[in-house]
Write a protein that holds these residues in place. Sequence first.
Motif, PDB file in Angstrom:
ATOM      1  N   MET A  34       0.843  -1.202   0.000  1.00 40.71           N
ATOM      2  CA  MET A  34       0.000   0.000   0.000  1.00 40.71           C
ATOM      3  C   MET A  34       0.884   1.261   0.000  1.00 40.71           C
ATOM      4  SD  MET A  34      -3.332   0.259   2.422  1.00 40.71           S
ATOM      5  CE  MET A  34      -3.519  -1.526   2.524  1.00 40.71           C
ATOM      6  N   PRO A  35       0.644   2.191  -0.901  1.00 41.50           N
ATOM      7  CA  PRO A  35       1.495   3.388  -0.940  1.00 41.50           C
ATOM      8  C   PRO A  35       1.371   4.207   0.349  1.00 41.50           C
ATOM      9  CG  PRO A  35       0.151   3.200  -2.926  1.00 41.50           C
ATOM     10  CD  PRO A  35      -0.368   2.201  -1.947  1.00 41.50           C
ATOM     11  N   ARG A  72       4.634   3.252  -6.044  1.00 34.01           N
ATOM     12  CA  ARG A  72       3.983   2.176  -6.792  1.00 34.01           C
ATOM     13  C   ARG A  72       4.969   1.074  -7.169  1.00 34.01           C
ATOM     14  NH1 ARG A  72       1.214   6.179  -9.986  1.00 34.01           N
ATOM     15  NH2 ARG A  72      -0.674   6.795  -8.900  1.00 34.01           N
ATOM     16  N   GLY A  73       6.259   1.434  -7.189  1.00 32.43           N
ATOM     17  CA  GLY A  73       7.272   0.460  -7.593  1.00 32.43           C
ATOM     18  C   GLY A  73       7.574  -0.541  -6.486  1.00 32.43           C
TER      19      GLY A  73
END
Length: 238
Positions: free
Chosen positions: A1-2, A66-67
């Motif tokens: 989760m960001p 996101r990476g």
Amino acid sequence: MPGTFKTEAIVLRSIRYGEADRVLHLYTADRGRVGAVAKGVRRVKSRLGGRLEPLSRVKLVLHQGRGELCTISQADTVHAHAGLRERRASLERGAQACEAVLRLLDSTDPNPPAYNLLCNELALLDERPEQASRAQALAFRLKLLLAAGFAPELASCAACGEAEHLGGFSPSAGGVVCAGCEAGSFPLGEEAHAFLAQAVARPLAEAPDAPERALSQADRAIAETMEYHAHVRLRRVA
Ligand SMILES: [Zn+2]
């Protein structure tokens, strides 16, 4: 989760990345293995640079985008292990310990016993030069196997439960074996068996010692358990 999160970690490995960055393999207290980019750390004026050396214990603020890799936004030293870095033998043992954690614990599941064990090992190597011994390194490796869930059976025959005449070790059976079940095993003498049992029972700082021959047998038992059950092959502990 960001999002942004804080954690404590040991820096296991640091790899040059791009012009001024590094990619770090971290073993964290509460998130298992984490990969992170430390941006600009190879610049002379970097705020983070010196704090993120391998073998350091640090408090971090990380950003998960996101990476796959997080980004390190803040790092504070908990323990730099400066003493360990001054002695070649201690440094080699410390690097061995980090390598074992790197290979054996690659999931993002938290494993507090494994994290605490690694912290304890590095602190001991830092404070006490005499801890940089083959026997101590083997005790660490065995305890790490336990923390990872691959404890060998040492109290009775792993195949039939017999408590006497335990003269062999069988990686496939998962521990010591008796004379009747010794197919596929290799010899494990009394001293090596006692060493393994004591290494499990005692704190790391009080790891037992044993003659070289017994340590070699114990080394083989630990290494082949790791290979057979965890599919991890580490260099033997010399
Ligand atoms: Zn048996």
